[in-house]
Design a protein around this motif. Sequence first.
Motif, PDB file in Angstrom:
ATOM      1  N   GLU A 273      -5.026  -8.200  12.680  1.00 46.43           N
ATOM      2  CA  GLU A 273      -4.181  -8.038  13.856  1.00 46.43           C
ATOM      3  C   GLU A 273      -3.406  -6.727  13.719  1.00 46.43           C
ATOM      4  N   PRO A 274      -3.191  -5.994  14.822  1.00 39.87           N
ATOM      5  CA  PRO A 274      -2.477  -4.706  14.745  1.00 39.87           C
ATOM      6  C   PRO A 274      -1.096  -4.801  14.103  1.00 39.87           C
ATOM      7  N   ILE A 275      -0.345  -5.855  14.454  1.00 41.26           N
ATOM      8  CA  ILE A 275       1.029  -5.960  13.936  1.00 41.26           C
ATOM      9  C   ILE A 275       1.035  -6.210  12.437  1.00 41.26           C
ATOM     10  N   THR A 276       0.277  -7.214  11.978  1.00 39.74           N
ATOM     11  CA  THR A 276       0.282  -7.527  10.547  1.00 39.74           C
ATOM     12  C   THR A 276      -0.332  -6.392   9.734  1.00 39.74           C
ATOM     13  N   SER A 277      -1.332  -5.714  10.288  1.00 42.80           N
ATOM     14  CA  SER A 277      -1.942  -4.588   9.578  1.00 42.80           C
ATOM     15  C   SER A 277      -0.949  -3.441   9.430  1.00 42.80           C
ATOM     16  N   ALA A 278      -0.195  -3.163  10.493  1.00 43.48           N
ATOM     17  CA  ALA A 278       0.795  -2.083  10.452  1.00 43.48           C
ATOM     18  C   ALA A 278       1.910  -2.404   9.467  1.00 43.48           C
ATOM     19  N   ILE A 279       2.386  -3.655   9.508  1.00 42.22           N
ATOM     20  CA  ILE A 279       3.442  -4.071   8.572  1.00 42.22           C
ATOM     21  C   ILE A 279       2.928  -4.000   7.140  1.00 42.22           C
ATOM     22  N   GLY A 280       1.691  -4.474   6.923  1.00 43.44           N
ATOM     23  CA  GLY A 280       1.107  -4.441   5.582  1.00 43.44           C
ATOM     24  C   GLY A 280       0.987  -3.026   5.046  1.00 43.44           C
ATOM     25  N   SER A 281       0.553  -2.097   5.889  1.00 39.50           N
ATOM     26  CA  SER A 281       0.426  -0.693   5.466  1.00 39.50           C
ATOM     27  C   SER A 281       1.778  -0.103   5.116  1.00 39.50           C
ATOM     28  N   GLY A 282       2.785  -0.431   5.925  1.00 38.38           N
ATOM     29  CA  GLY A 282       4.140   0.062   5.654  1.00 38.38           C
ATOM     30  C   GLY A 282       4.693  -0.476   4.342  1.00 38.38           C
ATOM     31  N   LEU A 283       4.459  -1.751   4.087  1.00 37.45           N
ATOM     32  CA  LEU A 283       4.944  -2.367   2.848  1.00 37.45           C
ATOM     33  C   LEU A 283       4.233  -1.793   1.623  1.00 37.45           C
TER      34      LEU A 283
ATOM     35  N   ILE B  83       5.831   1.506   0.856  1.00 39.65           N
ATOM     36  CA  ILE B  83       7.123   1.293   0.196  1.00 39.65           C
ATOM     37  C   ILE B  83       6.914   0.919  -1.268  1.00 39.65           C
ATOM     38  N   GLN B  84       5.929   0.051  -1.532  1.00 43.19           N
ATOM     39  CA  GLN B  84       5.610  -0.331  -2.910  1.00 43.19           C
ATOM     40  C   GLN B  84       5.266   0.892  -3.748  1.00 43.19           C
ATOM     41  N   PHE B  85       4.469   1.786  -3.185  1.00 43.33           N
ATOM     42  CA  PHE B  85       4.061   2.991  -3.910  1.00 43.33           C
ATOM     43  C   PHE B  85       5.274   3.829  -4.285  1.00 43.33           C
ATOM     44  N   VAL B  86       6.180   4.032  -3.340  1.00 42.90           N
ATOM     45  CA  VAL B  86       7.384   4.833  -3.597  1.00 42.90           C
ATOM     46  C   VAL B  86       8.253   4.160  -4.648  1.00 42.90           C
ATOM     47  N   VAL B  87       8.396   2.839  -4.530  1.00 37.50           N
ATOM     48  CA  VAL B  87       9.225   2.079  -5.481  1.00 37.50           C
ATOM     49  C   VAL B  87       8.674   2.195  -6.899  1.00 37.50           C
ATOM     50  N   ILE B  88       7.353   2.049  -7.034  1.00 34.71           N
ATOM     51  CA  ILE B  88       6.730   2.012  -8.352  1.00 34.71           C
ATOM     52  C   ILE B  88       6.637   3.391  -8.987  1.00 34.71           C
ATOM     53  N   ILE B  89       6.384   4.430  -8.188  1.00 35.42           N
ATOM     54  CA  ILE B  89       6.184   5.768  -8.745  1.00 35.42           C
ATOM     55  C   ILE B  89       7.441   6.275  -9.444  1.00 35.42           C
ATOM     56  N   ALA B  90       8.603   5.717  -9.077  1.00 39.82           N
ATOM     57  CA  ALA B  90       9.857   6.107  -9.735  1.00 39.82           C
ATOM     58  C   ALA B  90       9.821   5.807 -11.227  1.00 39.82           C
ATOM     59  N   ILE B  91       8.996   4.849 -11.645  1.00 35.93           N
ATOM     60  CA  ILE B  91       8.874   4.501 -13.061  1.00 35.93           C
ATOM     61  C   ILE B  91       8.454   5.723 -13.878  1.00 35.93           C
TER      62      ILE B  91
ATOM     63  N   GLN C 226      12.673   2.855 -15.027  1.00 37.05           N
ATOM     64  CA  GLN C 226      13.029   1.881 -13.995  1.00 37.05           C
ATOM     65  C   GLN C 226      12.393   2.276 -12.663  1.00 37.05           C
ATOM     66  N   GLY C 227      11.667   1.326 -12.059  1.00 34.88           N
ATOM     67  CA  GLY C 227      11.261   1.516 -10.674  1.00 34.88           C
ATOM     68  C   GLY C 227      12.468   1.246  -9.785  1.00 34.88           C
ATOM     69  N   LEU C 228      12.345   1.576  -8.505  1.00 33.22           N
ATOM     70  CA  LEU C 228      13.471   1.330  -7.611  1.00 33.22           C
ATOM     71  C   LEU C 228      13.783  -0.161  -7.507  1.00 33.22           C
TER      72      LEU C 228
END
Length: 200
Positions: free
Chosen positions: A149-159, A162-170, A177-179
């Motif tokens: 579904e467009p909505i769940t796919s868009a939300i999933g891509s956004g999340l 965010i995960q990538f940015v949070v983890i790369i801080a490690i 520490q990750g974010l």
Amino acid sequence: MNDADPSLVDDDIQGLHEKAEHDRRYVGLGTRVVASLIDGVILSTLFVLMIYNVVSLKSGVVVVLVQLAIMLYKPLAEWEKGATIGKMVLGIQVVRSDFQKLSLKDSFLRNSIFILPQFNTLVGIMIVFVTTRFEEIVEFRDFDIAYNEPITSAIGSGLLLIQFVVIIAIAVDRRKQGLHDKLADTLVVRKGAFQNKNAE
């Protein structure tokens, strides 16, 4: 020209050695990725059950139970044992910044960035489940088409972003520490590395 005091030089070198040893106790991105891969293999059994349910059982109860198990695995394991199975295998654990055991709140706060995508997946699956399309699914490819579904796919891509940015801080943080670690004030350390910290 005055020569430096040898004792001061020795103290500086000793201090650098102690700092290097201290920093090595924090666990970096590579080891944590391997731990996650081990956990992924363990959780894959639940994914197999999910696929079987989607194409055969078609049970809403199984959908919810499997997704809840996936969502709760990390926070409950890190709260109860300080580590998931993957982390245990590699001899690492999650602790608070004061090197004490995580509270249940700490663990859920730390893992919220991983729980949200799974919750989004659950919502997407339930959207498919409550429609007539669910009964028409006979293989996983049919489910994949219906699920996107467009909505769940868009939300999933956004999340995921965010995960990538949070983890790369490690990779760039001195204490690895990750974010998500900073949010919950937690550290990932080698098991036993700071067991005498409070006694020092």
